[in-house]
Enzyme design. Structure first.
Site, PDB file in Angstrom:
ATOM      1  N   GLU A  97       3.964   2.302   1.062  1.00 24.83           N
ATOM      2  CA  GLU A  97       4.664   2.986   2.167  1.00 24.83           C
ATOM      3  C   GLU A  97       3.794   2.964   3.429  1.00 24.83           C
ATOM      4  O   GLU A  97       4.310   2.764   4.537  1.00 24.83           O
ATOM      5  CB  GLU A  97       5.024   4.419   1.778  1.00 24.83           C
ATOM      6  CG  GLU A  97       5.930   4.554   0.555  1.00 24.83           C
ATOM      7  CD  GLU A  97       7.166   3.666   0.594  1.00 24.83           C
ATOM      8  OE1 GLU A  97       7.630   3.319   1.697  1.00 24.83           O
ATOM      9  OE2 GLU A  97       7.669   3.300  -0.481  1.00 24.83           O
ATOM     10  N   HIS A 153       4.936  -1.536  11.261  1.00 24.21           N
ATOM     11  CA  HIS A 153       5.513  -0.966  12.477  1.00 24.21           C
ATOM     12  C   HIS A 153       4.511  -1.049  13.621  1.00 24.21           C
ATOM     13  O   HIS A 153       4.843  -1.437  14.730  1.00 24.21           O
ATOM     14  CB  HIS A 153       5.936   0.479  12.217  1.00 24.21           C
ATOM     15  CG  HIS A 153       6.985   0.971  13.166  1.00 24.21           C
ATOM     16  ND1 HIS A 153       7.551   2.211  13.053  1.00 24.21           N
ATOM     17  CD2 HIS A 153       7.584   0.392  14.242  1.00 24.21           C
ATOM     18  CE1 HIS A 153       8.449   2.372  14.031  1.00 24.21           C
ATOM     19  NE2 HIS A 153       8.483   1.279  14.759  1.00 24.21           N
TER      20      HIS A 153
HETATM   21 ZN   LIG Z   1       9.012  -0.595   0.872  1.00 27.41          ZN
END
Ligand SMILES: [Zn+2]
Length: 231
Positions: free
Chosen positions: A102, A109
């Site tokens: 995660e 990003h």
């Molecule tokens: Zn993922």
């Protein structure tokens, strides 16, 4: 009335369903195994994610706990990481692996990784397509009015399949970034990394299965449409 459930070419979807089942079993059993194997570094998933984010200069990004089983995700709109309680507090290879994955999305990003942005741009239209599909599915089920909407169903599944296609590089790249960071920061050792690989590869297989299922479903509708146009 239920004709459209047992529509022509229904068998086309079978490999997708089987692969989906296999992927679910694989991810459940692999996770269940590695959630019982502690890492030697002993950090929790939340701490591991924190280390990875901090090392990338993302000290301001929150790592929060969220309810449910395997509900872990990165929210690009909130710019926040959400880990399920098990992975937030757990210090297993599975917990640290999922948390690092995660965090990998957050690194994407930050790096303006193009497939992530394409995927984000596709979220609203994919949500609309999913709702539209539910509507058509219902019309087909209740009124047997499915064949009139075949063209729309094909358009919907094209959108869904494209979304799932762009999801693959995003997921594989997040896992790749996770493994690099876990080793680089000493959060897992070389031999533990093999366990992380197994957990993340099993999770990735569910995304592959989802894509295969949608593509086969799309193929089924196209075959039906071709059959109709020949009649
Ligand atoms: Zn993922």
């Amino acid at each position: 009335m239920l004709a459209f459930i047992i529509m022509d070419y229904w068998w086309i979807a079978i490999p997708g369903v089987l692969l989906g089942l296999y992927a679910q079993i694989k991810v459940t059993s692999t996770y269940a195994h590695y959630v019982r194997v502690a890492t030697r570094a002993g950090l929790t998933g939340a701490q591991a994610a924190r280390e990875i984010l901090d090392a990338a200069g993302l000290q301001d990004m929150p790592v929060e706990e969220v309810g449910g089983h395997l509900t872990d995700h990165y929210d690009p709109t909130k710019r926040a990481l959400f880990l399920s309680s098990e992975n937030f507090h757990g210090s297993s290879i599975a917990a640290v692996g999922v948390a690092a994955h995660e965090a990998g999305h957050a690194l994407q990003h930050k790096a303006a990784y193009a497939p992530l942005h394409m995927r984000m741009a596709m979220v609203p239209i994919t949500q609309f397509a999913s709702i539209a599909w539910a509507g058509i599915f219902l019309l087909g089920l209740v009124f047997g009015m499915f064949y009139q909407f075949l063209g729309i169903a094909i358009a919907i599944f094209t959108v869904i399949a494209l979304f799932q296609l762009i999801t693959l590089p995003v997921e594989f790249d997040a896992s790749r970034r996770a493994k690099v960071q876990l080793l680089k920061l000493g959060l897992v050792s070389g031999d533990e990394s093999a366990g992380v690989n197994k957990v993340l590869n099993a999770a990735a297989l569910t995304y592959v299965a989802a894509l295969v299922t949608s593509v086969l479903q799309l193929l089924q509708f196209v075959m039906i449409a071709r059959g109709q146009s020949r009649d």
